[in-house]
Design an enzyme around this catalytic site. Structure first.
Site, PDB file in Angstrom:
ATOM      1  N   ARG A 225      -7.998   7.859  -5.912  1.00 23.56           N
ATOM      2  CA  ARG A 225      -7.541   8.817  -6.926  1.00 23.56           C
ATOM      3  C   ARG A 225      -8.541   8.869  -8.076  1.00 23.56           C
ATOM      4  NH1 ARG A 225      -1.270   6.656  -6.690  1.00 23.56           N
ATOM      5  NH2 ARG A 225      -0.519   8.174  -5.159  1.00 23.56           N
TER       6      ARG A 225
ATOM      7  N   ILE B 115       4.720   7.325   5.604  1.00 20.97           N
ATOM      8  CA  ILE B 115       3.296   6.918   5.601  1.00 20.97           C
ATOM      9  C   ILE B 115       2.824   6.706   7.039  1.00 20.97           C
ATOM     10  CG2 ILE B 115       1.665   5.061   4.981  1.00 20.97           C
ATOM     11  CD1 ILE B 115       3.184   4.714   2.361  1.00 20.97           C
TER      12      ILE B 115
ATOM     13  N   HIS C 255      -0.689  -2.487  -8.796  1.00 18.91           N
ATOM     14  CA  HIS C 255      -0.521  -1.103  -8.324  1.00 18.91           C
ATOM     15  C   HIS C 255       0.710  -0.536  -9.036  1.00 18.91           C
ATOM     16  CE1 HIS C 255      -0.071   2.413  -5.869  1.00 18.91           C
ATOM     17  NE2 HIS C 255       1.129   2.034  -5.509  1.00 18.91           N
TER      18      HIS C 255
ATOM     19  N   ARG D  33      14.435  -2.372 -11.633  1.00 18.53           N
ATOM     20  CA  ARG D  33      13.175  -2.812 -11.015  1.00 18.53           C
ATOM     21  C   ARG D  33      13.276  -4.270 -10.528  1.00 18.53           C
ATOM     22  NH1 ARG D  33       7.872  -1.501 -10.372  1.00 18.53           N
ATOM     23  NH2 ARG D  33       6.362  -3.147 -10.708  1.00 18.53           N
TER      24      ARG D  33
ATOM     25  N   GLY E  58       3.903  -1.855   1.155  1.00 18.72           N
ATOM     26  CA  GLY E  58       5.266  -1.703   0.627  1.00 18.72           C
ATOM     27  C   GLY E  58       5.351  -2.241  -0.791  1.00 18.72           C
TER      28      GLY E  58
ATOM     29  N   GLY F  29       7.711  -0.509   9.106  1.00 22.16           N
ATOM     30  CA  GLY F  29       8.112   0.775   8.516  1.00 22.16           C
ATOM     31  C   GLY F  29       7.571   1.917   9.345  1.00 22.16           C
ATOM     32  N   ALA F  30       7.508   1.690  10.663  1.00 20.65           N
ATOM     33  CA  ALA F  30       6.764   2.581  11.555  1.00 20.65           C
ATOM     34  C   ALA F  30       7.386   3.970  11.708  1.00 20.65           C
ATOM     35  CB  ALA F  30       6.598   1.916  12.920  1.00 20.65           C
TER      36      ALA F  30
ATOM     37  N   ASP G 136      -5.413   3.966  -5.386  1.00 22.40           N
ATOM     38  CA  ASP G 136      -5.736   4.098  -6.815  1.00 22.40           C
ATOM     39  C   ASP G 136      -7.237   4.336  -6.992  1.00 22.40           C
ATOM     40  OD1 ASP G 136      -2.990   3.393  -7.406  1.00 22.40           O
ATOM     41  OD2 ASP G 136      -3.567   1.409  -6.718  1.00 22.40           O
TER      42      ASP G 136
HETATM   43  P1  NAX Z   1       9.692   5.543   3.912  1.00 24.49           P
HETATM   44  O1  NAX Z   1      10.986   5.255   3.223  1.00 24.49           O
HETATM   45  O2  NAX Z   1       9.418   6.902   4.449  1.00 24.49           O
HETATM   46  O3  NAX Z   1       9.516   4.521   5.112  1.00 24.49           O
HETATM   47  C1  NAX Z   1       9.738   3.159   4.985  1.00 24.49           C
HETATM   48  C2  NAX Z   1      10.234   2.661   6.331  1.00 24.49           C
HETATM   49  O4  NAX Z   1      10.311   1.247   6.258  1.00 24.49           O
HETATM   50  C3  NAX Z   1      11.637   3.175   6.675  1.00 24.49           C
HETATM   51  O5  NAX Z   1      11.589   3.825   7.930  1.00 24.49           O
HETATM   52  C4  NAX Z   1      12.477   1.906   6.709  1.00 24.49           C
HETATM   53  O6  NAX Z   1      13.500   1.938   7.707  1.00 24.49           O
HETATM   54  C5  NAX Z   1      11.423   0.850   7.019  1.00 24.49           C
HETATM   55  N1  NAX Z   1      11.784  -0.521   6.645  1.00 24.49           N
HETATM   56  C6  NAX Z   1      12.530  -0.929   5.585  1.00 24.49           C
HETATM   57  N2  NAX Z   1      12.683  -2.259   5.621  1.00 24.49           N
HETATM   58  C7  NAX Z   1      12.004  -2.687   6.705  1.00 24.49           C
HETATM   59  C8  NAX Z   1      11.807  -3.960   7.284  1.00 24.49           C
HETATM   60  N3  NAX Z   1      12.354  -5.055   6.742  1.00 24.49           N
HETATM   61  N4  NAX Z   1      11.074  -4.046   8.413  1.00 24.49           N
HETATM   62  C9  NAX Z   1      10.546  -2.946   8.976  1.00 24.49           C
HETATM   63  N5  NAX Z   1      10.707  -1.710   8.488  1.00 24.49           N
HETATM   64  C10 NAX Z   1      11.436  -1.591   7.362  1.00 24.49           C
HETATM   65  O7  NAX Z   1       8.568   5.064   2.883  1.00 24.49           O
HETATM   66  P2  NAX Z   1       7.017   5.420   2.882  1.00 24.49           P
HETATM   67  O8  NAX Z   1       6.822   6.652   2.104  1.00 24.49           O
HETATM   68  O9  NAX Z   1       6.482   5.324   4.251  1.00 24.49           O
HETATM   69  O10 NAX Z   1       6.478   4.227   1.950  1.00 24.49           O
HETATM   70  C11 NAX Z   1       6.496   2.887   2.370  1.00 24.49           C
HETATM   71  C12 NAX Z   1       6.176   1.956   1.229  1.00 24.49           C
HETATM   72  O11 NAX Z   1       4.857   2.215   0.721  1.00 24.49           O
HETATM   73  C13 NAX Z   1       7.091   2.112   0.008  1.00 24.49           C
HETATM   74  O12 NAX Z   1       7.438   0.814  -0.460  1.00 24.49           O
HETATM   75  C14 NAX Z   1       6.219   2.801  -1.010  1.00 24.49           C
HETATM   76  O13 NAX Z   1       6.624   2.530  -2.339  1.00 24.49           O
HETATM   77  C15 NAX Z   1       4.885   2.178  -0.696  1.00 24.49           C
HETATM   78  N6  NAX Z   1       3.689   2.874  -1.202  1.00 24.49           N
HETATM   79  C16 NAX Z   1       2.649   2.091  -1.577  1.00 24.49           C
HETATM   80  C17 NAX Z   1       1.445   2.639  -2.016  1.00 24.49           C
HETATM   81  C18 NAX Z   1       0.320   1.759  -2.425  1.00 24.49           C
HETATM   82  O14 NAX Z   1      -0.700   2.294  -2.866  1.00 24.49           O
HETATM   83  N7  NAX Z   1       0.382   0.449  -2.310  1.00 24.49           N
HETATM   84  C19 NAX Z   1       1.298   4.101  -2.158  1.00 24.49           C
HETATM   85  C20 NAX Z   1       2.278   4.892  -1.336  1.00 24.49           C
HETATM   86  C21 NAX Z   1       3.664   4.315  -1.296  1.00 24.49           C
HETATM   87  O15 NAX Z   1       4.336   4.669  -2.480  1.00 24.49           O
END
Ligand code: NAX
Length: 327
Positions: free
Chosen positions: A164, A16, A189, A100, A132, A11-12, A161
């Site tokens: 926070r 995030i 989470h 969900r 993710g 997800g580079a 968490d």
């Molecule tokens: P973004 O949508 O900005 O970025 C995610 C990226 O992942 C996109 O660029 C997408 O193309 C890429 N991606 C999707 N499928 C992929 C795969 N199979 N292989 C490689 N890359 C892939 O999301 P972002 O805000 O960066 O958040 C990323 C994830 O973190 C989300 O699932 C989000 O829900 C989760 N989070 C988890 C948190 C935690 O505490 N565990 C908190 C923050 C965030 O909500």
């Protein structure tokens, strides 16, 4: 100079990672004397690959001395090859009208494939951190594909968490962040998580002694921490990014550092603290060797805590039910 460590990040090109990657390259995660090679995975879509190229151009323009190389790819076998850290941030966001259960299954499939490839090509000492969402269940799915690597090398992030909860307690007590210790977030989470204020301390005094307002602790505090992600989305229009990146750095630093104290991490349960076996649940952890943790067995739980833990455990079990076919 130490040899470089390979860090795979998925997800580079996402938001995030835009906060995370410069901090890793600056040495904030693995140390100011530790060179890194970033192996960056994105989906094959042209737009994502172009965005990834842009991110890499910016990282190059930072001229980080510790950044000894970058690999940009849409092939998991290339991204995870010989990686010592696999930071699984990428996943699909929940689309309009999506249930969900659909999200669980859709994202679950990503972690089936990535788990298999990590087990095949990552370094023998690979540590995997899942960010993710739904991160606990995705970690369980990823680890279920492991034959060579230990399943316990997969953890999921609860640190945001915990941070926070720390910030809320410090604000309420009017003290500094470092005055508070032993705040552990149990479970999923998700809003069912339980931030255990009973065991938390303010300069060695119990938080429940310092904050006399028990109703605030049992309702407002837990609700603010549990729903903070949603509050950020409402305010910013997008989900937490800088704080999530910061928490991931904290997670890896704690896991890599003996003596870093007690911290929250979602790990494979063997039935500790009333959680079902074989789910990934937030629990109190401490580091026993760089990259290796144990679950701290001695936290006392009140009846209130046990009730909350039962609730978040039930949610984790229902998530496992939905993805059973992927395990
Ligand atoms: P973004 O949508 O900005 O970025 C995610 C990226 O992942 C996109 O660029 C997408 O193309 C890429 N991606 C999707 N499928 C992929 C795969 N199979 N292989 C490689 N890359 C892939 O999301 P972002 O805000 O960066 O958040 C990323 C994830 O973190 C989300 O699932 C989000 O829900 C989760 N989070 C988890 C948190 C935690 O505490 N565990 C908190 C923050 C965030 O909500």
């Amino acid at each position: 100079m130490k040899p470089p460590i390979r860090v795979a990040v998925t997800g580079a090109a996402g938001q995030i990672c835009y906060s995370l990657l410069p901090r890793i390259a600056a040495g904030e995660m693995l140390g100011l004397d530790q060179p890194v090679i970033l192996q960056l995975l994105e989906i094959p879509a042209e737009k994502a690959q172009l965005a990834l190229k842009g991110v890499a151009m910016e990282l190059a323009d930072c001229a980080f001395p510790l950044l000894h190389g970058m690999v940009l790819t849409s092939d998991p076998k290339v991204a995870f090859k010989d990686a010592s850290w696999c930071l699984l941030v990428g996943s699909k966001p929940r689309g309009p009208g999506m249930e969900r259960a659909d999200l669980l299954k859709d994202n679950g499939r990503i972690f089936v494939g990535q788990g298999e490839v990590i087990d095949e090509v990552a370094a023998d000492d690979a540590k995997v951190v899942v960010v993710g969402n739904p991160c606990n269940t995705n970690a369980m799915i990823c680890a279920s594909r492991f034959k060579r690597l230990p399943k316990t090398s997969v953890t999921a992030m609860m640190r945001l968490d915990q941070n926070r909860a720390l910030a809320q307690l410090a604000a309420k007590c009017g003290c500094g962040i470092n005055d508070i210790s032993d705040i552990v977030v149990y479970g999923n989470h998700s809003p069912t998580m339980f931030a255990d204020f009973f065991n938390a301390k303010v300069n060695d005094k119990e938080v429940t002694e310092v904050i006399a307002d028990r109703a605030w602790l049992e309702t407002d505090f837990l609700s603010i921490v549990g729903k903070r992600g949603a509050a950020i989305i409402e305010a910013r229009g997008v989900s937490s990014a800088t704080s999530a990146a910061n928490a991931l750095i904290d997670h890896v630093k704690s896991l890599n550092t003996v003596g870093s104290g007690i911290y929250s991490m979602a790990v494979r349960s063997a039935g500790e603290y009333g959680f079902a076996s074989e789910i990934w649940s937030g629990m109190p952890c401490r580091t026993i060797a760089p990259g290796r943790y144990e679950i701290v067995p001695t936290m006392a739980l009140t009846a209130f805590a046990r009730e909350r833990i039962a609730k978040t455990n039930a949610e984790l079990l229902s998530e496992r039910e939905v993805v059973q076919s992927l395990l």
